[in-house]
Design a protein around this motif. Structure first.
Motif, PDB file in Angstrom:
ATOM      1  N   GLY A 137     -32.433  -2.170 -20.288  1.00 45.17           N
ATOM      2  CA  GLY A 137     -32.096  -1.582 -21.580  1.00 45.17           C
ATOM      3  C   GLY A 137     -30.596  -1.400 -21.744  1.00 45.17           C
ATOM      4  N   TYR A 189     -36.433   0.523 -33.308  1.00 42.06           N
ATOM      5  CA  TYR A 189     -35.014   0.813 -33.093  1.00 42.06           C
ATOM      6  C   TYR A 189     -34.429   1.603 -34.254  1.00 42.06           C
ATOM      7  CZ  TYR A 189     -33.207  -2.600 -36.486  1.00 42.06           C
ATOM      8  OH  TYR A 189     -32.872  -3.268 -37.647  1.00 42.06           O
ATOM      9  N   ASP A 196     -35.512   5.270 -33.624  1.00 34.60           N
ATOM     10  CA  ASP A 196     -34.787   5.855 -32.491  1.00 34.60           C
ATOM     11  C   ASP A 196     -33.297   5.981 -32.768  1.00 34.60           C
ATOM     12  OD1 ASP A 196     -37.193   5.934 -31.172  1.00 34.60           O
ATOM     13  OD2 ASP A 196     -36.815   4.136 -29.963  1.00 34.60           O
ATOM     14  N   VAL A 237     -34.696   3.253 -16.708  1.00 34.86           N
ATOM     15  CA  VAL A 237     -35.721   3.757 -15.795  1.00 34.86           C
ATOM     16  C   VAL A 237     -35.332   3.319 -14.389  1.00 34.86           C
ATOM     17  CG1 VAL A 237     -37.572   3.735 -17.499  1.00 34.86           C
ATOM     18  CG2 VAL A 237     -37.150   1.693 -16.133  1.00 34.86           C
ATOM     19  N   LYS A 254     -33.290   3.590 -22.633  1.00 34.17           N
ATOM     20  CA  LYS A 254     -34.462   3.050 -21.942  1.00 34.17           C
ATOM     21  C   LYS A 254     -34.272   2.897 -20.435  1.00 34.17           C
ATOM     22  CE  LYS A 254     -36.253   0.478 -25.925  1.00 34.17           C
ATOM     23  NZ  LYS A 254     -36.626  -0.867 -26.435  1.00 34.17           N
ATOM     24  N   ASP A 277     -32.440  -1.425 -15.341  1.00 25.81           N
ATOM     25  CA  ASP A 277     -31.473  -1.039 -16.375  1.00 25.81           C
ATOM     26  C   ASP A 277     -31.304  -2.163 -17.390  1.00 25.81           C
ATOM     27  OD1 ASP A 277     -30.125  -2.840 -14.858  1.00 25.81           O
ATOM     28  OD2 ASP A 277     -28.272  -1.687 -14.703  1.00 25.81           O
ATOM     29  N   SER A 301     -28.101  -3.179 -24.412  1.00 22.91           N
ATOM     30  CA  SER A 301     -27.200  -2.401 -25.265  1.00 22.91           C
ATOM     31  C   SER A 301     -25.774  -2.934 -25.174  1.00 22.91           C
ATOM     32  CB  SER A 301     -27.247  -0.913 -24.893  1.00 22.91           C
ATOM     33  OG  SER A 301     -26.627  -0.677 -23.643  1.00 22.91           O
ATOM     34  N   GLU A 338     -31.700   0.998 -27.266  1.00 26.24           N
ATOM     35  CA  GLU A 338     -31.832   0.378 -25.940  1.00 26.24           C
ATOM     36  C   GLU A 338     -31.183   1.223 -24.849  1.00 26.24           C
ATOM     37  OE1 GLU A 338     -33.494  -2.236 -24.985  1.00 26.24           O
ATOM     38  OE2 GLU A 338     -34.162  -2.849 -26.990  1.00 26.24           O
TER      39      GLU A 338
END
Length: 300
Positions: free
Chosen positions: A253, A107, A110, A247, A245, A251, A257, A242
């Protein structure tokens, strides 16, 4: 036989010769036909037909000469102009590497990449490529020149983080994508509770290295203190990581967040950046549930 005129040039008298031959051919053909069939009116080729044939000959000459030039041209010269002419002030901030050896530190890599990208994007003198575009290179080995050519940028910013106990080292290097040479390379050592100024420090140094024009407003934005709470900033960086992320049909991620941003705001209720990202995350969260046709969970 006239579709390829030697040397690509029309000889003197060529037009007259073509006209004469076409005119003489018509009576001969009519005479031969007359022996086996009733006489028919002779159709002579008019000037329009002759002109059309001459145009066709000219087109054939043009195509032939063009083909020869392309076939003989050296392939080395067929290189995208963007590989050499992109401005150095067009920048791609590549995904940062986590050299700590611990997945729980991803983290930091990123989050800092995203924050530095956003800090550089505040400069009107820069063109900064979106994070979505650069993430295609994550985990792949590509030359700097290839990255520059694909993204049409003149500069590439690479970075890595190494965490040891309570300290963090961020290493960044700015590379000229046109010739694969270093413009700058710097290490930033910080205590984990004092990471707040990292993105501003990197942005200032990149601007200086590229001789960017920085307005007073942009200087003020870089100097702005978003929060004085190190723990709140840590939650924010985790949330940023997060947030990216999402996809299809998952959700989680985004949900994580939201949780982290709510924690950050409990630690610092005036943390404007956390509040703004929380609003984005909540909107995206409900949009994805609508898209995947699932009822959104009840918020506490």
């Amino acid at each position: 036989q006239w579709s390829r005129v030697p040397g690509g040039a029309v000889p003197a008298g060529f037009v007259d010769q073509v006209t004469r031959l076409l005119t003489e051919a018509a009576p001969r053909a009519s005479a031969t036909t007359a022996r086996s069939a009733p006489a028919r009116p002779i159709r002579r080729l008019g000037p329009i037909t002759v002109a059309a044939l001459l145009i066709a000959v000219g087109v054939g000459v043009f195509i032939e000469r063009t083909h020869v030039r392309l076939r003989s041209a050296p392939t080395a010269s067929v290189v995208p102009a963007t590989a050499r002419t992109a401005s150095r002030k067009s920048i791609a901030v590549m995904p940062f590497e986590n050299l700590s050896g611990r997945a729980e530190d991803n983290y930091l890599a990123d989050g800092l990449q995203e924050e530095i990208l956003n800090a550089l994007a505040r400069f009107s003198d820069f063109k900064v490529i979106s994070r979505t575009s650069v993430m295609q290179f994550r985990g792949k080995t590509r030359s700097i020149e290839e990255i520059g050519r694909v993204l049409n940028v003149g500069s590439v910013l690479e970075g890595s983080i190494r965490r040891d106990a309570s300290t963090l080292r961020l290493t960044v290097q700015l590379i000229d994508a046109r010739n694969d040479t270093h413009i700058m390379a710097t290490n930033y050592d910080r205590d984990l509770s004092h990471l707040l100024d990292l993105q501003s420090a990197v942005a200032r140094q990149v601007a200086s290295a590229l001789a960017a024009t920085v307005t007073n407003y942009e200087k003020g934005e870089l100097a702005r203190v978003v929060t004085n709470n190190g723990d709140a900033y840590d939650r924010y960086l985790r949330a940023v990581a997060e947030f990216g992320k999402l996809v299809p049909n998952d959700d989680s991620g985004v949900e994580e967040s939201i949780r982290l941003l709510e924690e950050a705001l409990r630690l610092d209720p005036d943390y404007a950046d956390a509040l703004a990202l929380l609003a984005q995350a909540q909107i995206l969260h409900y949009q994805t549930y609508a898209l995947w046709r699932r009822p959104p969970p009840a918020r506490k």
